[in-house]
Scaffold this motif. Structure first.
Motif, PDB file in Angstrom:
ATOM      1  N   UNK A 175       0.823  -1.213   0.000  1.00 12.51           N
ATOM      2  CA  UNK A 175       0.000   0.000   0.000  1.00 12.51           C
ATOM      3  C   UNK A 175       0.858   1.265   0.000  1.00 12.51           C
ATOM      4  N   UNK A 176       2.109   1.139   0.431  1.00 12.24           N
ATOM      5  CA  UNK A 176       2.984   2.319   0.446  1.00 12.24           C
ATOM      6  C   UNK A 176       3.274   2.818  -0.968  1.00 12.24           C
ATOM      7  N   UNK A 177       2.919   2.016  -1.976  1.00 11.28           N
ATOM      8  CA  UNK A 177       3.126   2.413  -3.370  1.00 11.28           C
ATOM      9  C   UNK A 177       1.923   3.147  -3.957  1.00 11.28           C
ATOM     10  N   UNK A 178       0.871   3.336  -3.162  1.00 15.05           N
ATOM     11  CA  UNK A 178      -0.292   4.091  -3.643  1.00 15.05           C
ATOM     12  C   UNK A 178       0.064   5.574  -3.730  1.00 15.05           C
ATOM     13  N   UNK A 183       1.527  12.838  -7.112  1.00 16.83           N
ATOM     14  CA  UNK A 183       2.761  12.134  -6.756  1.00 16.83           C
ATOM     15  C   UNK A 183       2.958  11.915  -5.276  1.00 16.83           C
ATOM     16  N   UNK A 184       2.102  12.494  -4.428  1.00 21.40           N
ATOM     17  CA  UNK A 184       2.257  12.306  -2.986  1.00 21.40           C
ATOM     18  C   UNK A 184       1.769  10.923  -2.565  1.00 21.40           C
ATOM     19  N   UNK A 185       2.373  10.419  -1.491  1.00 25.69           N
ATOM     20  CA  UNK A 185       2.001   9.110  -0.947  1.00 25.69           C
ATOM     21  C   UNK A 185       1.430   9.305   0.461  1.00 25.69           C
ATOM     22  N   UNK A 186       0.115   9.230   0.615  1.00 23.97           N
ATOM     23  CA  UNK A 186      -0.463   9.346   1.968  1.00 23.97           C
ATOM     24  C   UNK A 186       0.014   8.186   2.841  1.00 23.97           C
ATOM     25  N   UNK A 199      -8.129   5.662 -11.768  1.00 19.79           N
ATOM     26  CA  UNK A 199      -6.836   5.843 -12.441  1.00 19.79           C
ATOM     27  C   UNK A 199      -5.670   5.630 -11.479  1.00 19.79           C
ATOM     28  N   UNK A 200      -5.838   6.054 -10.222  1.00 16.36           N
ATOM     29  CA  UNK A 200      -4.788   5.874  -9.212  1.00 16.36           C
ATOM     30  C   UNK A 200      -4.608   4.392  -8.894  1.00 16.36           C
TER      31      UNK A 200
END
Length: 473
Positions: A175-178, A183-186, A199-200
């Motif tokens: 999930x860290x690749x979401x 371009x931000x990674x929550x 699309x994400x």
């Protein structure tokens, strides 16, 4: 059936080899028979369909219940030309085949609408928490079905760490690749509450190959379809490596199944098919000389440690370990953590301090190290066995890894070393010279430690392939 529907169906069917088509037909007939519709007096009047109850009856043991419901929602989500979508609660042959085609043979674009409906029956946009639950369900199902089908290749839920924490750790890493469109990674609670559109998620499925591979395993092994037919990729073939050397020895590995799958996927392709236990502190004793004697000249290895605080971490050594005062290895080496987080840290190009093993030197550090520099390794086990450090402030120069242990200077609780791939010719198999005969340094190490030349640990035979019995269905 109209021409448009017929053409779409035939196009999807044509992706499968004739023997694959036959396998899929057989499964659909079995499932539709479980629903009772196959016994209708007039086959034309009652077209064969698959119900949720039939799918549940077929997968009750091989798959956890939540995953069966997700598969059903995925099949039901297939829109057919000329038909109203979402009205039927039963799965038609066309929907079934297109589902199989898209998930097993399709690209990310073809998979994504089905995956969206598998994540939430209503489709997107989806909250991070829903994606997390799906990912954990998916990993849990892979471990469950591989264990049920006896496809863990010598590993088992008994000879590995409990997989429940590993499931959460692997899901968190995937999930860290979401990434959001900017371009931000929550992360953390922000990730769970963030809405992600189609699309994400499509981008995520494209960049995280494990999602597609895991889905393929769940379908093939859970529904028991196409499982025995040759696959064109090694992703499934080498998903779990053959395990050698732990069977019947009364210990459980420091690894859990999800971690084995993840770490193995980062190894060079030619090394992913087999792991052989070389050293375990619980089997061979807490001795640096024993460690050296078991791992020198044995080919590429994985080292895993547990500190007294319960943190699990280690490294992959791309070359045989040699006792010498120089750095060795190449840029295929990496460091990793297994608990409390699962992550792999690869080389930065900053230096070539990949791996180091030394003993008995007065002027150079004595111990096993990976990354960083003398006195400040990313991973270090001192020759005074039991002490180590992970000094990476802010990051290890060689691998960009953070501090892997709970404390910078740690006390070792347990350690394992696994050879990966096929053993090199010089590895000292039965009937050949042992490492003592060909490596005087290793012999000297044992003598310094008060071990005799006939050390039991060094003369252990390489375990043969008796673990393969576990692979039979």
């Amino acid at each position: 059936m109209g021409n448009a529907e017929s053409n779409a169906y035939q196009n999807h069917l044509s992706r499968f080899l004739p023997e694959e088509q036959s396998d899929i037909d057989g499964l659909f007939n079995t499932l539709s028979g479980l629903g009772g519709s196959a016994g209708a007096k007039n086959a034309k009047a009652t077209k064969k369909t698959v119900t949720l109850a039939a799918l549940q009856a077929h997968t009750r043991e091989p798959l956890p219940e939540p995953m069966t419901l997700r598969l059903y929602n995925g099949m039901k989500s297939i829109d057919l030309p000329g038909k109203s979508s979402g009205l039927s609660e039963q799965i038609s042959k066309e929907q079934f085949v297109i589902f199989m085609s898209n998930l097993l043979k399709g690209n990310a674009d073809e998979k994504i609408s089905i995956i969206m409906r598998m994540i939430a029956g209503t489709g997107g946009p989806l909250k991070g928490k829903q994606i997390q639950e799906f990912t954990e369900d998916l990993i849990t199902s892979v471990v469950h079905v591989l264990s049920y089908r006896k496809e863990l290749k010598g590993w088992s839920l008994e000879n590995t760490r409990d997989s429940s924490s590993g499931v959460k750790a692997l899901a968190s890493e995937l999930l860290s690749e979401l990434k959001l469109p900017d371009g931000t990674k929550p992360v953390g609670s922000q990730l769970l509450e963030t809405n992600f559109d189609q699309s994400v998620i499509e981008d995520w499925v494209y960049r995280v190959p494990q999602i597609s591979v895991f889905l393929s395993v769940v379908i093939r092994q859970g529904l028991h379809v196409l499982h025995s037919l040759p696959d064109q990729t090694n992703d499934i073939l080498n998903l779990v490596p053959h395990c050698k050397g732990i069977k019947g020895r009364g210990v459980a590995s420091l690894f859990d199944i999800p971690a084995i799958i993840y770490i193995n996927s980062h190894l060079p392709a030619e090394l992913q098919h087999k792991w052989q236990l070389l050293f375990s502190s619980r089997l061979h004793g807490e001795s640096f000389s024993q460690l050296c004697a078991h791992i020198v000249n044995k080919g590429p290895c994985i080292v895993i440690l547990r500190d007294v605080d319960g943190f699990l971490f280690g490294g992959f050594a791309s070359h045989s370990w040699e006792v010498k005062p120089q750095f060795q290895g190449d840029n295929r080496c990496f460091l990793f953590s297994v608990f409390p987080t699962l992550a792999v840290h690869t080389y930065t190009g900053y230096n070539d301090h990949y791996m180091y093993l030394n003993h008995g030197q007065q002027t150079m550090p004595n111990g096993l190290g990976m990354g960083g520099q003398h006195g400040y390794f990313g991973l270090w086990i001192d020759s005074d066995y039991g002490k180590g450090h992970s000094k990476a402030k802010p990051r290890c120069t060689t691998y960009n890894s953070p501090q892997l242990s709970a404390k910078e200077d740690f006390t070792l609780d347990a350690m394992e070393v696994w050879a990966v791939g096929d053993a090199p010719e010089s590895a000292g198999r039965k009937g050949k010279k042992s490492i003592l005969d060909v490596d005087p340094q290793a012999q000297a190490l044992l003598e310094m430690a008060g071990k005799s030349r006939q050390s039991e640990g060094l003369r252990e035979p390489i375990e043969e392939d008796e673990d393969d019995d576990d692979d039979e269905n």
